[in-house]
Design a protein around this motif. Structure first.
Motif: not given
Length: 100
Positions: A56-62, A64-77
């Motif tokens: 859902l978050g990726l769909a909303l980000e898409q 709104a514009g381009q999806i920013a690349p996410q590292g493992w830190e994003f998924y951990a948080v």
């Protein structure tokens, strides 16, 4: 939809999806189960709900514009935040004493 609305929508969806496995006895709140759910089944449902939330978050980000690349830190948080939001449902299911 502006960015502020998208953020609040994702947070509301996160709270609902995080507590969903603990508040009902159905599989993903859709399919009935014959036996009561164990803690491990609820944890599996929690992981599936986390995946739905990320989608859902990726769909909303898409939208709104381009999806920013996410590292493992994003998924951990976000995983830690998701587990924190699941705490009320866990307390209700396993720690709250019921009379009768």
């Amino acid at each position: 939809m502006n960015h502020s609305t998208s953020v609040w929508l994702v947070l509301l969806a996160a709270f609902i999806l995080a507590n969903l496995p603990f508040l009902n006895e159905r599989w993903l709140a859709l399919l009935p189960r014959r036996l009561p759910k164990t803690l491990w089944i609820r944890v599996l449902e929690l992981l599936i709900c986390y995946g739905i939330l990320i989608g859902l978050g990726l769909a909303l980000e898409q939208s709104a514009g381009q999806i920013a690349p996410q590292g493992w830190e994003f998924y951990a948080v976000t995983g830690a935040l998701f587990l924190t939001l699941a705490f009320p449902g866990f307390v209700y299911r396993y720690l709250f004493k019921r009379r009768g």
